[in-house]
Each structure stands twice: as structure tokens, then as C-alpha cells.
Design an enzyme around this catalytic site. Structure first.
Site, PDB file in Angstrom:
ATOM      1  N   MET A  47      42.189  36.031  41.975  1.00  0.00           N
ATOM      2  CA  MET A  47      41.744  36.525  40.664  1.00  0.00           C
ATOM      3  C   MET A  47      42.512  35.865  39.517  1.00  0.00           C
ATOM      4  SD  MET A  47      39.291  38.419  41.446  1.00  0.00           S
ATOM      5  CE  MET A  47      38.854  39.234  39.935  1.00  0.00           C
ATOM      6  N   VAL A  65      48.505  40.978  40.575  1.00  0.00           N
ATOM      7  CA  VAL A  65      49.267  40.850  41.820  1.00  0.00           C
ATOM      8  C   VAL A  65      48.604  41.739  42.881  1.00  0.00           C
ATOM      9  CG1 VAL A  65      51.405  40.304  40.615  1.00  0.00           C
ATOM     10  CG2 VAL A  65      50.926  42.690  41.211  1.00  0.00           C
ATOM     11  N   HIS A  94      39.347  44.847  34.189  1.00  0.00           N
ATOM     12  CA  HIS A  94      38.889  44.603  35.557  1.00  0.00           C
ATOM     13  C   HIS A  94      37.846  43.486  35.603  1.00  0.00           C
ATOM     14  CE1 HIS A  94      36.583  46.382  39.257  1.00  0.00           C
ATOM     15  NE2 HIS A  94      37.346  45.383  39.599  1.00  0.00           N
ATOM     16  N   SER A 108      41.530  46.962  41.108  1.00  0.00           N
ATOM     17  CA  SER A 108      40.127  47.354  41.287  1.00  0.00           C
ATOM     18  C   SER A 108      39.989  48.818  41.649  1.00  0.00           C
ATOM     19  CB  SER A 108      39.428  46.469  42.314  1.00  0.00           C
ATOM     20  OG  SER A 108      40.296  46.009  43.278  1.00  0.00           O
ATOM     21  N   GLU A 114      47.301  44.619  45.403  1.00  0.00           N
ATOM     22  CA  GLU A 114      46.891  45.995  45.062  1.00  0.00           C
ATOM     23  C   GLU A 114      47.912  46.984  45.630  1.00  0.00           C
ATOM     24  OE1 GLU A 114      44.726  46.630  42.958  1.00  0.00           O
ATOM     25  OE2 GLU A 114      43.319  48.221  43.489  1.00  0.00           O
ATOM     26  N   ASP A 163      53.836  33.349  39.151  1.00  0.00           N
ATOM     27  CA  ASP A 163      53.782  33.862  40.531  1.00  0.00           C
ATOM     28  C   ASP A 163      55.217  33.888  41.067  1.00  0.00           C
ATOM     29  OD1 ASP A 163      52.978  34.265  43.412  1.00  0.00           O
ATOM     30  OD2 ASP A 163      50.991  34.060  42.509  1.00  0.00           O
ATOM     31  N   LYS A 181      53.100  46.866  41.348  1.00  0.00           N
ATOM     32  CA  LYS A 181      52.548  46.797  39.998  1.00  0.00           C
ATOM     33  C   LYS A 181      53.497  47.476  39.002  1.00  0.00           C
ATOM     34  CE  LYS A 181      47.655  46.261  41.266  1.00  0.00           C
ATOM     35  NZ  LYS A 181      47.208  44.927  40.928  1.00  0.00           N
TER      36      LYS A 181
HETATM   37  P1  NAD Z   1      45.634  37.641  45.938  1.00  0.00           P
HETATM   38  O1  NAD Z   1      46.315  38.133  47.170  1.00  0.00           O
HETATM   39  O2  NAD Z   1      44.709  36.502  46.060  1.00  0.00           O
HETATM   40  O3  NAD Z   1      46.719  37.232  44.830  1.00  0.00           O
HETATM   41  C1  NAD Z   1      47.817  37.992  44.494  1.00  0.00           C
HETATM   42  C2  NAD Z   1      48.874  37.056  43.949  1.00  0.00           C
HETATM   43  O4  NAD Z   1      49.944  37.832  43.399  1.00  0.00           O
HETATM   44  C3  NAD Z   1      49.490  36.135  45.004  1.00  0.00           C
HETATM   45  O5  NAD Z   1      49.410  34.795  44.591  1.00  0.00           O
HETATM   46  C4  NAD Z   1      50.939  36.602  45.072  1.00  0.00           C
HETATM   47  O6  NAD Z   1      51.836  35.557  45.395  1.00  0.00           O
HETATM   48  C5  NAD Z   1      51.149  37.115  43.666  1.00  0.00           C
HETATM   49  N1  NAD Z   1      52.313  38.000  43.555  1.00  0.00           N
HETATM   50  C6  NAD Z   1      52.750  38.919  44.418  1.00  0.00           C
HETATM   51  N2  NAD Z   1      53.892  39.474  43.942  1.00  0.00           N
HETATM   52  C7  NAD Z   1      54.177  38.885  42.763  1.00  0.00           C
HETATM   53  C8  NAD Z   1      55.212  39.000  41.806  1.00  0.00           C
HETATM   54  N3  NAD Z   1      56.221  39.852  42.000  1.00  0.00           N
HETATM   55  N4  NAD Z   1      55.165  38.249  40.707  1.00  0.00           N
HETATM   56  C9  NAD Z   1      54.163  37.368  40.498  1.00  0.00           C
HETATM   57  N5  NAD Z   1      53.153  37.207  41.396  1.00  0.00           N
HETATM   58  C10 NAD Z   1      53.161  37.940  42.502  1.00  0.00           C
HETATM   59  O7  NAD Z   1      44.918  38.924  45.306  1.00  0.00           O
HETATM   60  P2  NAD Z   1      43.619  38.968  44.386  1.00  0.00           P
HETATM   61  O8  NAD Z   1      42.414  39.069  45.234  1.00  0.00           O
HETATM   62  O9  NAD Z   1      43.715  37.910  43.364  1.00  0.00           O
HETATM   63  O10 NAD Z   1      43.786  40.399  43.696  1.00  0.00           O
HETATM   64  C11 NAD Z   1      44.718  40.632  42.673  1.00  0.00           C
HETATM   65  C12 NAD Z   1      44.415  41.942  41.993  1.00  0.00           C
HETATM   66  O11 NAD Z   1      43.099  41.901  41.487  1.00  0.00           O
HETATM   67  C13 NAD Z   1      44.471  43.174  42.874  1.00  0.00           C
HETATM   68  O12 NAD Z   1      44.960  44.266  42.145  1.00  0.00           O
HETATM   69  C14 NAD Z   1      43.015  43.407  43.249  1.00  0.00           C
HETATM   70  O13 NAD Z   1      42.738  44.754  43.552  1.00  0.00           O
HETATM   71  C15 NAD Z   1      42.335  42.996  41.975  1.00  0.00           C
HETATM   72  N6  NAD Z   1      40.944  42.574  42.112  1.00  0.00           N
HETATM   73  C16 NAD Z   1      40.541  41.803  43.150  1.00  0.00           C
HETATM   74  C17 NAD Z   1      39.230  41.398  43.251  1.00  0.00           C
HETATM   75  C18 NAD Z   1      38.766  40.514  44.369  1.00  0.00           C
HETATM   76  O14 NAD Z   1      37.546  40.369  44.554  1.00  0.00           O
HETATM   77  N7  NAD Z   1      39.654  39.899  45.115  1.00  0.00           N
HETATM   78  C19 NAD Z   1      38.311  41.788  42.258  1.00  0.00           C
HETATM   79  C20 NAD Z   1      38.761  42.561  41.172  1.00  0.00           C
HETATM   80  C21 NAD Z   1      40.075  42.944  41.119  1.00  0.00           C
END
Ligand code: NAD
Length: 743
Positions: free
Chosen positions: A339, A415, A465, A444, A417, A358, A422
Site C-alpha cells: 500500500m 505499516v 483508507h 483497513s 495491521e 520503512d 501502529k
Molecule cells: P505490507 O506488509 O505490504 O507492508 C507493510 C510495510 O510496513 C512493510 O514494508 C514493513 O517493512 C513496513 N513496516 C513494518 N514496521 C515498520 C516500522 N516500524 N516502520 C516503518 N515501516 C514498517 O502491508 P500492506 O498490504 O501494504 O498494508 C499496510 C496497511 O494498509 C495495513 O494496515 C493494511 O490493513 C492496510 N490496507 C491494506 C490493503 C491491502 O489490500 N493490502 C488495503 C487497504 C488497507
């Protein structure tokens, strides 16, 4: 003549020049007044002997005309019939109204004087239809924004001012049908090659070229008024080529739309029937189909949602007033995963300096690679210049150092979920941020009010979102926490508009609006499966109901392990023995015994190929589920369709009842853009209001609840609305900030 939307003058050679220029608008549309002016101009040109010909052009630098005024039409479409008229009188009045522009343009075309149209920029819908009724068209070759097309079908309408008759007669059925059915538009070069326009010239020369042509062609006629006219490519019922196109279009249409879109069906009929008769009869046929289309609830629903509401929301209609526009110079994205990488790309594309954080620089760089790949693709396809692409990439600053986003105007956290993570991120980020910066979470599912507890400035904390893939999904769901301020909402809407997406605003609750309602579609599909309905029937009916994918395929995309977890949690909360019921047992068998967790594993309800595309429904599924229903006659299809759509709409109604959503436009646009709710309905709220009507909907939901369970049972809000005959647009009209509710 007393004209409001045109200026009109006649030169010494007797060539009249009508300049279309609706006052106070940046682009011309065919308002009621403009149509009245065209009628007056036509009468003048036809009756005044001193006038030898006419040139029509635009006074707007941006183009000629964007089409009918849908604001006016949206109010008129499907409106209550004139109560005092008899049925015959009413039909005649409607026909006369629908035929007015068609009749006038035909009079102009046959007035015996040459008529030319200078097209300095876009001409769409009614705008192109006016041009097609002229004998000669000169288009600008130096306006990159120029486009010509008949996009009516995209919002549930059909071209009703001669488009379905003149375009096929001009360029042939084969070329015209796809343009009308799909509403695609073309550029100047293609328009010349296809014969839609006659000549190209610099914008500043188009009027003179038209004048020259009018002077040189005093006897001009439309090709179809010439003796011995033949349709290019042949008439549909006589020429094998044209006939084949009509037959194939019919079959392709059925396969694509499943008969859900009355406009497309009527367009085919218009072209098929209208091109076999002289044009005067063809135009009358067109008007009959136009009226039939316009009066369908689908047309009113689609015009309102897909055009009027989408346009209003994407201009910030729900932004609270009284706050200055928030300038976003620097925005930080935390988490460069799926995302975060997409969000960074969209920001950089919109010209915003983007800090991408990150846990390591390597991870952040990987996130930036996503933008590099997207840019490379766009540049290779000629959709972006290398220079623009380089500038976009240079705006993304990958880092693992929180100090780098000092001075950021807004932060989007993406980051994992995980509430604890968070909370930690929120604290670390806020140490670097000024008092006025906004902190947005892309969670989400986690309630915003709870996440905001980690914040020292909960009034600045909000849910932003996005949907995946970020660069392709146009919607952003903004979630108000209990303490989120109006100012933060205004700033967040400014951010969403800056990156050219459409915001909807909802209140806090688990799953917010979109995730919560979307889940009901897949749940109903799995419910059907556990009842022994053959998987292929579930999938076909799901798609035929207008949803973009079958419910089982969507479940595979989300992950069956997640579905099992959520199912168990929901059953526990409701005091149901999930592990003891058929659905729970089937899900446990799939996930825990068979390891079929969905698309990510290459196997779920479907088997997937190497490209991650569903190859086939897993054949062994039929063995486990004890298929009881393996045929789908029309009444079964109707029943399953209603279960799918009513179930989702009932959940949307519950969101209104609980105050999660407070504006009918947000409900409609959110349902279409977030989870693809059948677009011909105009979205979930319009599905209840217009496709069913509130009383009929409540009766159907009660019937389904008696038969299948209380998940369909209408709540107090729907019953009250039904008793009062109120729809969602009456009860929840366009508003500003939603009222706050407790999380
Ligand atoms: P992802 O696992 O692809 O990415 C998460 C990233 O966060 C990773 O690159 C990780 O290294 C990084 N991270 C972890 N700890 C960290 C820290 N302390 N500092 C900086 N970075 C850190 O996850 P995603 O699918 O991108 O989802 C991220 C968020 O978006 C979640 O809350 C999820 O619920 C929400 N979301 C996801 C979707 C989807 O379809 N995947 C859709 C809407 C919302």
C-alpha cells in the site's frame, strides 16, 4: 433573435456565424436554453433569405460542447408524470419533448443552405450530434485535449439527438456501433481517418475554413439526403459484414452486460431498426428508444451516481466549509509495502514531495522501485514523458530515519495491521511533526478512535483508507474518529483531491463502511455453497447480477484463512456454533485439511495458473459439498440474484442506521468504486430507492429473512422510511460533515 447561449451575426456575404458560449460556464453544455436557442437559430437560417449559409463554432477555448446538461436531465429523468394528462396525451408530450432537438437538427440539415461546424476542441454526446447534423466539420489539429465521442451509454443513456442514426450512415455500422455501445472517444487524426470530420486545421483557422467551405458549396446536402445514398459497409439486414457486426455485438453485449444495461440493448435496436428506413423515420425510432431508456430507473440511478455524485464528491462536496485550502508540500508515508509504495507513487505523480519510511533503507528503496516500474511502463507506452517520469521518481525520498519527515504536512501510516505497532509508529512520528500536521492511518479494519488513543493530538488523527492497487483504485474512504476535528477532515479531503481521487466520508466502526458491507457478498456466496448450490451456479449468478467477480473468486482473493478466522470470530460473538455447522466445517476442511487458502497459495475454491489467474473451479469441491441444486432456471437465478444484492444493501442500510454513513452519495459511490456493487443500480442506496422502491425492498427483504434468516431482516430505519415513503436521498440528502457517533 433573443439568444442567451449563442451570439449570432451575418457577414456581408450572407454567411451567418453562431458562436456557442453558455455564460458563466467554462464549457458549453446543451441546457434547455441552449436547445431553445438552436431552435431559434434554425428558424432564422431557414426563413431569412439574406442568409446563404451558417457556420457554428464555440466561444470556449477548451472546446465545442460536452453534451447534454445532465444536471437538468438528472432532475427530469424518471420524474413523476404530469398527473393531469391522459396516457395518450402524456406519451405525446414526452415524445415531443424528446424529439425537439432531433426535429430541429433535421430541419437545420434540410433547410437547403450549407451548414458547417468548427470544432476547436472536445465535442461529446449532444455536442457531437449537433456537429454531425452539419454538412461539413473542421476539427482543430493542435488541441491535445480534443476528443469526439458519444459517451451516453456509460451513464445508462443513448444518444438521442441523431447520433445513433447519423454516425452509422456516415462511417458504417461496423465502425459506429462499438463507438456508441462503449462510449469510446477518438482524437482528431482518427476522426479524420474514419470520416467523422472532413478536414483538420489549426484551431484559429477552423472558422475561416468553415466559411470558405460554406461559400464554395451553396448546394450542400447530407450524404443520406443525396439520391442513391448507400450506407457505408451496407445495411444491416442485407450486407453480410454489417449483419455479422450486429449479430456479434448482440452476443458480445449479452456476454458482457447480462442484459442489465437497458441503454446498450436499446442502442442496438436503434441502429438495427433505424438504419433500415429513411433517416426521418430513423430519428423517430431513436427518440422512442431514447424515452424508453431515459425513463428506466437504471438511467436515473446511473446519471445521478456515475455522473452527478461522482463529480460532486471528486470536487470536494463533503468538505466542511470555512477552512483555507490546505497546501501539501511534503507528505510522509510510513511503511513501504504494497500500500505504502502505491500511495507514494500517487503523491509523487501529483507533484508532492514524498518521504517514504520503512524499517531499513533497503525496504524503502524496494517501495520506491514500485514507482520506478510504473514510470517505466508508462514511458514505454508513450503515456508519460521520460522527463516527467524522472521528476516523479526524484520526488520520492526513501529513508529509515524519522527525522526526515520534519515539516511534513501530513503522514499516511501503512505499516502492518497491528495495533501495538501502529501505536508505536504514531508516537515516533508525532515527535517529528508540527501541531497542525495531519496523521492518517490506512488501516483497513482497526477502529480509528482506538488507534487515536496513542496520539497526543487525537483531533489531528483520521483514517485515510486506500484500496489496492492504489494507482488504479479511484476511491479513498476517510474515517472520522471520535475526536477527529472538522479541520482535519477538511485537510484530509484536500489531500485526497490533490492526488486526484474521490473521497467518501464515514464514521468510525469496525470495518468502517466499505470493508464491512463488501464482506456480505462473499459471505452469502459461501452460505449458498454450504446449502449445496453448485459452485458454478453461484459464480455465474454473482457475475450476472452485475458484480465484477463471482463471490467464491472474491473470497479466494481475500484469503480463505482470513474468511475462516473472521467466520469463527463472528459466530462466537453471535453465540453460534461455527465449528458444528456446515459452513464452518467446510471452511475448516478447505483451509486446515486441504491447505486451500486462496489465490496467494494458487489454490482455494479455484485452481490458479502460473499468472495467478483462476484456471477452473476446484473439481473436488463438488464432492465435499453434497450438491443439491445443480440447475439454475430463471426463477432460481432471480432468487440468488436478490440474495446477493439485497444482502449487501441491507448491510448498507444498517450502516445508515448506526450513523456509520450519513450521505446517500457516499453510500452509492463507495459501493460502486470500493467493491464494484452492480453499477447499473447506481449503488446500494439507489438500488433500494430506485430499482426496488423502498416499500417493495422492505417486503422482499422480509421475505428473504423468513426463508433464509435474520441477516436479511430490515431494521427500524428501513421500516420507518417505508412507512413514510422516503428514499435514502430524501432521508440522507447531500450534507457536510457527518454527525459523530461513538466507535
Ligand atoms: P505490507 O506488509 O505490504 O507492508 C507493510 C510495510 O510496513 C512493510 O514494508 C514493513 O517493512 C513496513 N513496516 C513494518 N514496521 C515498520 C516500522 N516500524 N516502520 C516503518 N515501516 C514498517 O502491508 P500492506 O498490504 O501494504 O498494508 C499496510 C496497511 O494498509 C495495513 O494496515 C493494511 O490493513 C492496510 N490496507 C491494506 C490493503 C491491502 O489490500 N493490502 C488495503 C487497504 C488497507
Amino acid at each position: 433573435m433573443n439568444l442567451e447561449t449563442f451570439s449570432f451575426e451575418t457577414d456581408a456575404d450572407g454567411i451567418a456565424h453562431a458562436i456557442f458560449d453558455v455564460p458563466g460556464r467554462s464549457m458549453n453544455t446543451l441546457t434547455g436554453k441552449a436547445i431553445a436557442d438552436i431552435i431559434a437559430i434554425t428558424n432564422e437560417v431557414a426563413s431569412n433569405e439574406a442568409i446563404k449559409g451558417l457556420v457554428i463554432s464555440s466561444g470556449k477555448p477548451s472546446g465545442f460542447c460536452a453534451g447534454a446538461d445532465l444536471g437538468e436531465m438528472g432532475q427530469a429523468a424518471g420524474g413523476k408524470p404530469e398527473s393531469e394528462m391522459s396516457e395518450a396525451e402524456l406519451k405525446k408530450a414526452q415524445f415531443d419533448r424528446g424529439f425537439a432537438l432531433n426535429k430541429t437538427l433535421r430541419e437545420l440539415e434540410t433547410c437547403g443552405k450549407p451548414i458547417a461546424c468548427a470544432l476547436n476542441g472536445l465535442a461529446l454526446g449532444g455536442g457531437l450530434e449537433v456537429a454531425l447534423a452539419c454538412h461539413y466539420r473542421v476539427a482543430a489539429n493542435d488541441n491535445p485535449k480534443l476528443q469526439f465521442g458519444l459517451p451516453e451509454a456509460k451513464i445508462g443513456l443513448l444518444p438521442g439527438a441523431g447520433g445513433t442514426q447519423r454516425l452509422p450512415r456516415l462511417i458504417g455500422v461496423q465502425e459506429a456501433l462499438p463507438m456508441i455501445l462503449q462510449g469510446t472517444s477518438i482524437k482528431a487524426d482518427k476522426a479524420l481517418a474514419m470520416g467523422v470530420v472532413n478536414e483538420l486545421a489549426a484551431s484559429s483557422d477552423t472558422v475561416q475554413k468553415c466559411k470558405d467551405w460554406v461559400k464554395a458549396n451553396p448546394e450542400a446536402k447530407a450524404p443520406w439526403d443525396e439520391k442513391g445514398f448507400k450506407m457505408p459497409g451496407g445495411v444491416v439486414h442485407r450486407s453480410p459484414g454489417a449483419g455479422q457486426v450486429a449479430t456479434m455485438s448482440n452476443a458480445m453485449l449479452a456476454a458482457k452486460t447480462y442484459g442489465n444495461y437497458p441503454a446498450q440493448k436499446n442502442i442496438l435496436s436503434c441502429v438495427y431498426e433505424g438504419t433500415q428506413v429513411p433517416i426521418d423515420a430513423g430519428l423517430r425510432i431513436e427518440t422512442r428508444y431514447f424515452i424508453n431508456t431515459q425513463q428506466r430507473p437504471e438511467a436515473k440511478a446511473m446519471i445521478r451516481s456515475l455522473f452527478l455524485s461522482t463529480q460532486a464528491l471528486s470536487k470536494g462536496a463533503s468538505r466542511p466549509a470555512g477552512y483555507p485550502k490546505y497546501e501539501l508540500n511534503k507528505v510522509a508515508v510510513i511503511g513501504a509495502g504494497l500500500m505504502g509504495a502505491g500511495i507514494a507513487y500517487e503523491q509523487a505523480k501529483a507533484g508532492i514531495e514524498t518521504v517514504l519510511v520503512d524499517i531499513s533503507v533497503e525496504n524503502a528503496e524496494k517501495g520506491k522501485d514500485y514507482s520506478r516500474k510504473l514510470v517505466e511502463k508508462q514511458v514505454s507506452r508513450g503515456k508519460m514523458t521520460q522527463e516527467k517520469g524522472d521528476a516523479l521518481i526524484a520526488r520520492i525520498h526513501p529513508t529509515d530515519n524519522y527525522d526526515d519527515f520534519k515539516g511534513a504536512d501530513l503522514v499516511v501510516e501503512a505499516v502492518f495491521e497491528n495495533p501495538e505497532l501502529k501505536a508505536k509508529i504514531t508516537k515516533m512520528a508525532e515527535e517529528q511533526l508540527g501541531d497542525t500536521a495531519v496523521f492518517g492511518s490506512n488501516t483497513s479494519t482497526l477502529p480509528i478512535t482506538g488507534l487515536a488513543e496513542a496520539s497526543v493530538r487525537p483531533e489531528n488523527f483520521i483514517g485515510i483508507h486506500f484500496f489496492s492497487p492504489v494507482e488504479r483504485m479511484g476511491l479513498v474512504e476517510i474515517i472520522m474518529g471520535e475526536k477527529t476535528s472538522e479541520e482535519t477532515l477538511a485537510k484530509s479531503i484536500d489531500y485526497v483531491l490533490a492526488i486526484r481521487k474521490t473521497p467518501i466520508v464515514v464514521n468510525d466502526s469496525r470495518g468502517f463502511y466499505t470493508s464491512r458491507c463488501f464482506g456480505t457478498y462473499t459471505q452469502e456466496g459461501m452460505q449458498m455453497l454450504s446449502e449445496g448450490i453448485k459452485p458454478a451456479i453461484i459464480e455465474n449468478v454473482g457475475r450476472q447480477s452485475g458484480m465484477p467477480m463471482g463471490a467464491l473468486e472474491v473470497s479466494d482473493s481475500v484469503g480463505l484463512d482470513t474468511a475462516l478466522k473472521v467466520g469463527r470470530q463472528m459466530a462466537q460473538a453471535a453465540g453460534i456454533d461455527y465449528n458444528g455447522n456446515e459452513l464452518g466445517q467446510m471452511m475448516a476442511w478447505l483451509v486446515e485439511d486441504e491447505g486451500r487458502v486462496g489465490r496467494k497459495a494458487g489454490k482455494g475454491f479455484y485452481d490458479y495458473n502460473e499468472k495467478g489467474k483462476p484456471a477452473r473451479l476446484w473439481p473436488d469441491l463438488n464432492k465435499k459439498i453434497d450438491v443439491k441444486i445443480d440447475e439454475c432456471p430463471p426463477e432460481m437465478k432471480k432468487e440468488l440474484t436478490n440474495r446477493f444484492l439485497v444482502r449487501q444493501a441491507i448491510e448498507v442500510a444498517r450502516c445508515f442506521e448506526e450513523g456509520v454513513i450519513t450521505d446517500a452519495r457516499d453510500a452509492d459511490i463507495g459501493s460502486i468504486l470500493a467493491w464494484g456493487f452492480a453499477p447499473y443500480t447506481g449503488g446500494c442506496a439507489s438500488y433500494i430507492d430506485l430499482i426496488w422502491g423502498i416499500e417493495a425492498f422492505v417486503a422482499e427483504a422480509d421475505r428473504l429473512a423468513d426463508k433464509y434468516g435474520d441477516r436479511f431482516r430490515p431494521g427500524a430505519l428501513l421500516r420507518d422510511m417505508a412507512a413514510k415513503g422516503e428514499g435514502f436521498y430524501d432521508r440522507f440528502p447531500p450534507a457536510g460533515t457527518p454527525a459523530k457517533v461513538a466507535a
